[in-house]
Motif scaffolding. Structure first.
Motif, PDB file in Angstrom:
ATOM      1  N   LEU A  42      25.266  60.116 -14.826  1.00  0.00           N
ATOM      2  CA  LEU A  42      24.169  60.942 -14.561  1.00  0.00           C
ATOM      3  C   LEU A  42      24.559  61.745 -12.977  1.00  0.00           C
ATOM      4  CD1 LEU A  42      21.395  58.114 -14.362  1.00  0.00           C
ATOM      5  CD2 LEU A  42      21.998  59.018 -16.112  1.00  0.00           C
ATOM      6  N   LEU A  43      25.512  61.987 -12.354  1.00  0.00           N
ATOM      7  CA  LEU A  43      25.833  62.987 -11.733  1.00  0.00           C
ATOM      8  C   LEU A  43      26.594  64.121 -12.773  1.00  0.00           C
ATOM      9  CD1 LEU A  43      26.792  60.310  -8.833  1.00  0.00           C
ATOM     10  CD2 LEU A  43      24.869  61.553  -9.397  1.00  0.00           C
ATOM     11  N   VAL A  44      26.529  65.358 -11.553  1.00  0.00           N
ATOM     12  CA  VAL A  44      27.562  66.225 -11.504  1.00  0.00           C
ATOM     13  C   VAL A  44      28.848  66.319 -10.694  1.00  0.00           C
ATOM     14  CG1 VAL A  44      25.758  68.069 -12.856  1.00  0.00           C
ATOM     15  CG2 VAL A  44      25.877  67.896 -10.288  1.00  0.00           C
ATOM     16  N   ASP A  45      28.278  65.999  -9.169  1.00  0.00           N
ATOM     17  CA  ASP A  45      29.247  65.917  -7.982  1.00  0.00           C
ATOM     18  C   ASP A  45      28.642  64.988  -7.325  1.00  0.00           C
ATOM     19  OD1 ASP A  45      31.371  66.759  -6.663  1.00  0.00           O
ATOM     20  OD2 ASP A  45      30.332  68.452  -6.265  1.00  0.00           O
ATOM     21  N   ILE A  46      29.564  64.479  -6.097  1.00  0.00           N
ATOM     22  CA  ILE A  46      28.804  63.803  -5.031  1.00  0.00           C
ATOM     23  C   ILE A  46      29.977  65.317  -3.902  1.00  0.00           C
ATOM     24  CG2 ILE A  46      29.368  61.207  -3.846  1.00  0.00           C
ATOM     25  CD1 ILE A  46      29.491  60.295  -6.313  1.00  0.00           C
ATOM     26  N   LYS A  47      29.270  64.776  -2.694  1.00  0.00           N
ATOM     27  CA  LYS A  47      29.887  65.251  -1.700  1.00  0.00           C
ATOM     28  C   LYS A  47      29.400  65.124  -0.119  1.00  0.00           C
ATOM     29  CE  LYS A  47      29.146  69.818  -3.868  1.00  0.00           C
ATOM     30  NZ  LYS A  47      30.085  70.796  -4.312  1.00  0.00           N
ATOM     31  N   THR A  48      30.591  65.163   0.258  1.00  0.00           N
ATOM     32  CA  THR A  48      30.683  64.601   1.405  1.00  0.00           C
ATOM     33  C   THR A  48      30.832  65.421   2.745  1.00  0.00           C
ATOM     34  OG1 THR A  48      32.521  62.863   2.642  1.00  0.00           O
ATOM     35  CG2 THR A  48      33.341  64.375   1.358  1.00  0.00           C
ATOM     36  N   GLY A  49      30.463  65.132   4.006  1.00  0.00           N
ATOM     37  CA  GLY A  49      30.765  65.441   5.033  1.00  0.00           C
ATOM     38  C   GLY A  49      31.783  65.492   6.111  1.00  0.00           C
ATOM     39  N   TRP A  50      30.994  66.249   7.216  1.00  0.00           N
ATOM     40  CA  TRP A  50      32.138  65.886   8.504  1.00  0.00           C
ATOM     41  C   TRP A  50      31.650  65.720   9.581  1.00  0.00           C
ATOM     42  CZ3 TRP A  50      31.358  71.102  11.146  1.00  0.00           C
ATOM     43  CH2 TRP A  50      32.461  71.632  11.703  1.00  0.00           C
ATOM     44  N   SER A  51      32.263  64.795  10.363  1.00  0.00           N
ATOM     45  CA  SER A  51      31.791  64.350  11.386  1.00  0.00           C
ATOM     46  C   SER A  51      32.965  64.461  13.427  1.00  0.00           C
ATOM     47  CB  SER A  51      32.072  62.944  11.408  1.00  0.00           C
ATOM     48  OG  SER A  51      31.298  62.480  10.540  1.00  0.00           O
ATOM     49  N   PRO A  52      32.759  66.527  13.322  1.00  0.00           N
ATOM     50  CA  PRO A  52      33.558  66.628  14.932  1.00  0.00           C
ATOM     51  C   PRO A  52      32.590  65.614  15.963  1.00  0.00           C
ATOM     52  CG  PRO A  52      31.720  68.503  13.869  1.00  0.00           C
ATOM     53  CD  PRO A  52      31.140  67.557  12.654  1.00  0.00           C
ATOM     54  N   ALA A  53      33.619  66.139  16.582  1.00  0.00           N
ATOM     55  CA  ALA A  53      33.253  65.771  18.416  1.00  0.00           C
ATOM     56  C   ALA A  53      31.975  66.563  18.299  1.00  0.00           C
ATOM     57  CB  ALA A  53      34.013  65.442  19.044  1.00  0.00           C
ATOM     58  N   CYS A  54      30.510  65.756  17.992  1.00  0.00           N
ATOM     59  CA  CYS A  54      29.599  66.392  18.984  1.00  0.00           C
ATOM     60  C   CYS A  54      28.772  65.806  20.089  1.00  0.00           C
ATOM     61  CB  CYS A  54      28.483  66.164  17.365  1.00  0.00           C
ATOM     62  SG  CYS A  54      28.907  66.895  15.996  1.00  0.00           S
ATOM     63  N   GLU A  55      27.887  66.538  20.762  1.00  0.00           N
ATOM     64  CA  GLU A  55      27.474  66.393  22.110  1.00  0.00           C
ATOM     65  C   GLU A  55      26.091  65.397  21.690  1.00  0.00           C
ATOM     66  OE1 GLU A  55      25.831  70.022  23.568  1.00  0.00           O
ATOM     67  OE2 GLU A  55      27.754  70.870  23.421  1.00  0.00           O
ATOM     68  N   SER A  56      25.690  64.359  22.493  1.00  0.00           N
ATOM     69  CA  SER A  56      25.028  63.100  21.898  1.00  0.00           C
ATOM     70  C   SER A  56      23.661  63.271  21.471  1.00  0.00           C
ATOM     71  CB  SER A  56      24.791  61.608  22.687  1.00  0.00           C
ATOM     72  OG  SER A  56      25.131  62.681  24.344  1.00  0.00           O
ATOM     73  N   HIS A  57      23.013  64.257  22.311  1.00  0.00           N
ATOM     74  CA  HIS A  57      21.561  65.144  21.510  1.00  0.00           C
ATOM     75  C   HIS A  57      21.191  65.716  20.742  1.00  0.00           C
ATOM     76  CE1 HIS A  57      23.146  68.108  24.554  1.00  0.00           C
ATOM     77  NE2 HIS A  57      22.289  69.118  23.316  1.00  0.00           N
ATOM     78  N   PRO A  58      20.162  65.934  19.880  1.00  0.00           N
ATOM     79  CA  PRO A  58      19.871  66.249  19.129  1.00  0.00           C
ATOM     80  C   PRO A  58      19.898  67.755  19.266  1.00  0.00           C
ATOM     81  CG  PRO A  58      18.908  64.301  18.963  1.00  0.00           C
ATOM     82  CD  PRO A  58      18.803  64.342  20.250  1.00  0.00           C
ATOM     83  N   PRO A  59      20.140  68.778  18.033  1.00  0.00           N
ATOM     84  CA  PRO A  59      19.753  69.998  18.508  1.00  0.00           C
ATOM     85  C   PRO A  59      18.850  70.743  18.332  1.00  0.00           C
ATOM     86  CG  PRO A  59      20.192  69.816  16.562  1.00  0.00           C
ATOM     87  CD  PRO A  59      20.457  68.218  16.668  1.00  0.00           C
ATOM     88  N   ALA A  60      19.225  71.641  19.618  1.00  0.00           N
ATOM     89  CA  ALA A  60      17.603  72.548  19.490  1.00  0.00           C
ATOM     90  C   ALA A  60      16.790  72.876  17.425  1.00  0.00           C
ATOM     91  CB  ALA A  60      17.179  73.566  19.674  1.00  0.00           C
ATOM     92  N   VAL A  61      15.826  73.418  17.361  1.00  0.00           N
ATOM     93  CA  VAL A  61      15.980  74.296  15.957  1.00  0.00           C
ATOM     94  C   VAL A  61      16.382  75.268  15.808  1.00  0.00           C
ATOM     95  CG1 VAL A  61      14.103  75.722  14.734  1.00  0.00           C
ATOM     96  CG2 VAL A  61      13.983  73.433  16.365  1.00  0.00           C
ATOM     97  N   ASP A  62      17.428  76.196  16.859  1.00  0.00           N
ATOM     98  CA  ASP A  62      17.773  77.220  16.226  1.00  0.00           C
ATOM     99  C   ASP A  62      19.224  76.502  16.192  1.00  0.00           C
ATOM    100  OD1 ASP A  62      17.618  76.815  19.086  1.00  0.00           O
ATOM    101  OD2 ASP A  62      17.411  79.208  19.165  1.00  0.00           O
ATOM    102  N   GLU A  63      19.696  75.479  16.469  1.00  0.00           N
ATOM    103  CA  GLU A  63      21.229  75.421  16.681  1.00  0.00           C
ATOM    104  C   GLU A  63      21.320  74.081  15.401  1.00  0.00           C
ATOM    105  OE1 GLU A  63      21.284  75.132  21.828  1.00  0.00           O
ATOM    106  OE2 GLU A  63      20.238  73.172  20.112  1.00  0.00           O
ATOM    107  N   TRP A  64      22.630  74.640  15.692  1.00  0.00           N
ATOM    108  CA  TRP A  64      23.640  73.592  14.031  1.00  0.00           C
ATOM    109  C   TRP A  64      23.969  72.065  14.522  1.00  0.00           C
ATOM    110  CZ3 TRP A  64      24.065  74.351   9.287  1.00  0.00           C
ATOM    111  CH2 TRP A  64      23.777  75.559   8.399  1.00  0.00           C
TER     112      TRP A  64
END
Length: 227
Positions: free
Chosen positions: A22-44
């Motif tokens: 039933l699938l055309v693909d499975i995508k995996t992600g990326w886990s770089p070292a990030c800052e602990s707080h959530p990003p602002a709306v205009d940030e990634w």
């Protein structure tokens, strides 16, 4: 599983197939070292696995991408995505799936989350999320778990090999509608129950005041009231 009864009629005697069909693909992600707080709306940012494991997508469960790292737009989470937690320290949360009804921009998949891309000629995305949360599929995932260092995980091959019922798309959409109606009914009952509990607490509090002649803990004391 909440609302699982709506699947019984269409799935009970259906032929079995593998999820990969039933699938055309499975995508995996990326886990770089990030800052602990959530990003602002205009940030990634990169979502935590906890953004998925409740069964409902939580965009605030995310970490800010440091300024020195370039975002990967192809990993951005979009409304309509079906996300699956492929790894977690808690066995019961591995394989948890959610359908993204809405999200903010600039949030990327982590490498602990898979994006399942259905072939929409044979699989409704919302139905896929409902199906993968059923007891039978959860049982299969539990039997596949591996990991000896505190991290339990399943592979993409494991996910593709999951056995599921072969349900026509029009029946899938009927099931999705029934499941959504069930959720709305449960939300209404939860709201009524919350009001009932609040009313009960108020009555008990007043009875305590009447019985003891004292203020309840939540009732403010006015200056000079007992002078």
């Amino acid at each position: 599983m909440r609302g699982e009864g709506v699947l019984d009629g269409a799935c009970g005697r259906a032929k079995q197939t593998h999820l990969g069909s039933l699938l055309v693909d499975i995508k995996t992600g990326w886990s770089p070292a990030c800052e602990s707080h959530p990003p602002a709306v205009d940030e990634w940012g990169v979502v935590r696995v906890s953004s998925v494991t409740s069964g409902r997508f939580k965009p605030n469960e995310s970490k800010r991408l440091p300024a020195g790292l370039h975002p990967r737009p192809e990993l951005e989470i979009r409304a309509g995505d079906v996300l699956l937690a492929r790894a977690n320290g808690a066995r019961a949360l591995v394989g948890t799936v959610c359908y993204v009804e809405a999200t903010r921009p600039n949030l990327m998949l982590s490498d602990k989350i898979l994006r399942l891309v259905p072939d929409e000629t044979v699989a409704d995305p919302e139905f896929l999320a409902v199906l993968l949360a059923t007891k039978d599929v959860r049982r299969q995932i539990g039997n596949l778990l591996n990991g000896g260092t505190g991290q339990n995980n399943i592979s993409q091959a494991d996910v593709r090999a999951l056995k599921i019922p072969q349900v026509p798309v029009h029946e899938q959409r009927r099931i999705v509608a029934a499941h959504a109606a069930f959720d709305r009914r449960m939300a209404t009952l939860d709201a009524v129950l919350g009001k009932t509990r609040a009313a009960k607490d108020a009555v008990i509090s007043q009875m305590m005041v009447d019985a003891t002649g004292q203020l309840s803990p939540s009732e403010p004391r006015h200056p000079g009231a007992d002078e």
